[in-house]
Design an enzyme around this catalytic site. Structure first.
Site, PDB file in Angstrom:
ATOM      1  N   ASP A  51      -0.380   5.342  -1.365  1.00  0.00           N
ATOM      2  CA  ASP A  51      -0.373   3.843  -0.180  1.00  0.00           C
ATOM      3  C   ASP A  51       0.292   2.856  -0.226  1.00  0.00           C
ATOM      4  O   ASP A  51       1.818   2.017   0.308  1.00  0.00           O
ATOM      5  CB  ASP A  51      -1.662   2.535  -0.433  1.00  0.00           C
ATOM      6  N   CYS A  69       1.867  -6.235   1.571  1.00  0.00           N
ATOM      7  CA  CYS A  69       1.196  -6.404   3.265  1.00  0.00           C
ATOM      8  C   CYS A  69       1.637  -6.514   4.464  1.00  0.00           C
ATOM      9  O   CYS A  69       2.936  -7.282   4.425  1.00  0.00           O
ATOM     10  CB  CYS A  69      -0.475  -7.615   3.138  1.00  0.00           C
TER      11      CYS A  69
END
Lengths: 291, 291
Positions: free
Chosen positions: B12, B229
């Site tokens: 991730d 993000c």
């Protein structure tokens, strides 16, 4: 439920950044005065040789908007500072003492006990002028030189200054050593009126959540997270006001603050200081701002 | 008390950064394998056109240390990815579906319902190979396009995939919209096996504290806070593993992780990626590190 935020960017924030112009300080203070925040730590009256960032405190305060809905306070280190603050019209005065003797000696060049004696003499002077004195107990959650600080030592300091007539007590997380566990440990022994947390190790909002759970609901915070940690170059200092307010409002806790205006003030702080501030809510906006 | 951390920086984290060399990925994965962490999300088997960061997943996995004390998992988007992951030897597979239909369509080009149908077909395929499937419910705490997501909708998805045979459920805070209040709201309706929080708005550790209070003790985290993000340029993404571990250990919660080694691995991640990562504990060290 309500919480009270004391905005400290104009004093604690700016004092830990490179100096900026007087007009810029006034602009930031005025912007913050219009956010709905109920308390602002405006300036400190300290030696301009020791802290050049606050050399123009009198001028900043004289030129800024004194919103009648805001309670403004000033930090002072000694009797001379208190006299300047009172002469400038402040009726809420703050003074710092460190729970850690080593930190107090490094910061104030005297022992904790000697500082407490000084504070005992300061309190009647402040009261005679019709003002109140808040004692901020620095390094309450740990000292960068000594390590853990015994909650009983903090409690002893609180008992002493309360007996001497202090009006309010704050606990300062001076170098970001507070964690939810340490907040619980200390507050189960002694409670302050106000908590000052740093976000140096990411626990800022977790600490506030823990404190709320234990019944303390008054917090210092700095717009944008202005003000670094003096003991860890490049690290975050104060919790960012808009991150605190964002979490509190989402919990249904009223602060009186308009979050959009506060984010604008934090963006102004970032422009004035000329470095990227660490606030996530400043960067990403509130969770309600959709893509 | 114990908590389980799944380290997600290799997958991730790296998937949301500029691509780095295969050898660098292996170096990071190996460093993390030696920290004492019990679970690592190692790679994803996705289209190299869609996600060039993971184009070398097979090679990274083949060249890296498979520590027998660590459970490694791989993320897959579809049957083809599952076949690649199983062929590479993975026995823990993850697949994502978004609680928000708009986010699922943007992310996976199909409705949530269609993705759930796909997952129903995937589960027996994974089980036949002797592996397990974890379903990650993305946007569980809010969607950047739709806003708040009804906890009942998340509960409905959980009921469906559990009925179809999913082995584990994770809730993903895809764009950092989780707050302590939203964690409490959702977990009072339905509980996952694992929580994946972002720190986009500063609430990462406060969310974890809330989840622990509600009985969930397995969390994703990314060394250094690696991985931004995707919906807020420059904003923080994943919670930093060393910040999570620092708080948990201070609370007396065991993770099996050596914090010093973890901080070294986070420093390595920072060097390899070539940008300053947002972790406070990486910057300032643990609270026990004195000046």
């Amino acid at each position: 439920m309500k919480a009270i935020i004391r905005e400290v960017a104009p004093r604690d924030g700016l004092q830990n950044e490179e100096p900026i112009a007087t007009a810029a300080k006034v602009e930031l203070l005025d912007a913050l005065s219009g956010t709905g925040v109920r308390r602002i730590e405006a300036v400190s009256f300290v030696s301009p040789r020791a802290i050049p960032q606050m050399a123009d405190a009198d001028e900043v305060w004289a030129k800024s908007w004194h919103n009648p809905d805001v309670r403004y306070s000033a930090l002072i280190p000694n009797t001379r500072g208190a006299q300047r603050a009172l002469a400038a019209g402040f009726r809420e005065i703050e003074v710092v003492v460190s729970a850690s003797d080593t930190h107090n000696r490094r910061n104030l060049n005297r022992s904790t006990e000697e500082s407490l004696d000084d504070i005992a003499l300061l309190i009647p002077l402040v009261h005679e002028a019709g003002a109140t004195l808040e004692v901020i107990v620095a390094t309450s959650f740990g000292c960068p030189f000594e390590g853990d600080v015994d909650p009983d030592r903090v409690a002893g300091i609180v008992a002493r200054v309360r007996a001497d007539g202090a009006d309010r007590i704050a606990f300062g997380d001076t170098t970001g050593m507070a964690t939810p566990r340490r907040v619980r440990d200390l507050l189960s022994v002694v409670r302050p009126d106000l908590l000052h947390f740093h976000n140096t190790r990411g626990t800022g909002l977790a600490n506030i959540l823990t404190a709320l759970d234990l019944g303390v609901s008054e917090f210092d915070a700095s717009a944008g997270g202005l003000g670094g940690c003096p003991y860890a170059p490049g690290a975050s200092g104060n919790v960012a006001t808009e991150e605190v307010v964002h979490m509190l409002h989402d919990m249904g806790i009223d602060t009186g603050i308009d979050l959009d205006r506060l984010i604008e003030a934090a963006a102004l702080a970032e422009r004035l200081i000329g470095r990227r501030l660490p606030s996530g809510v400043l960067r990403a906006g509130p969770r309600t701002r959709l893509a």
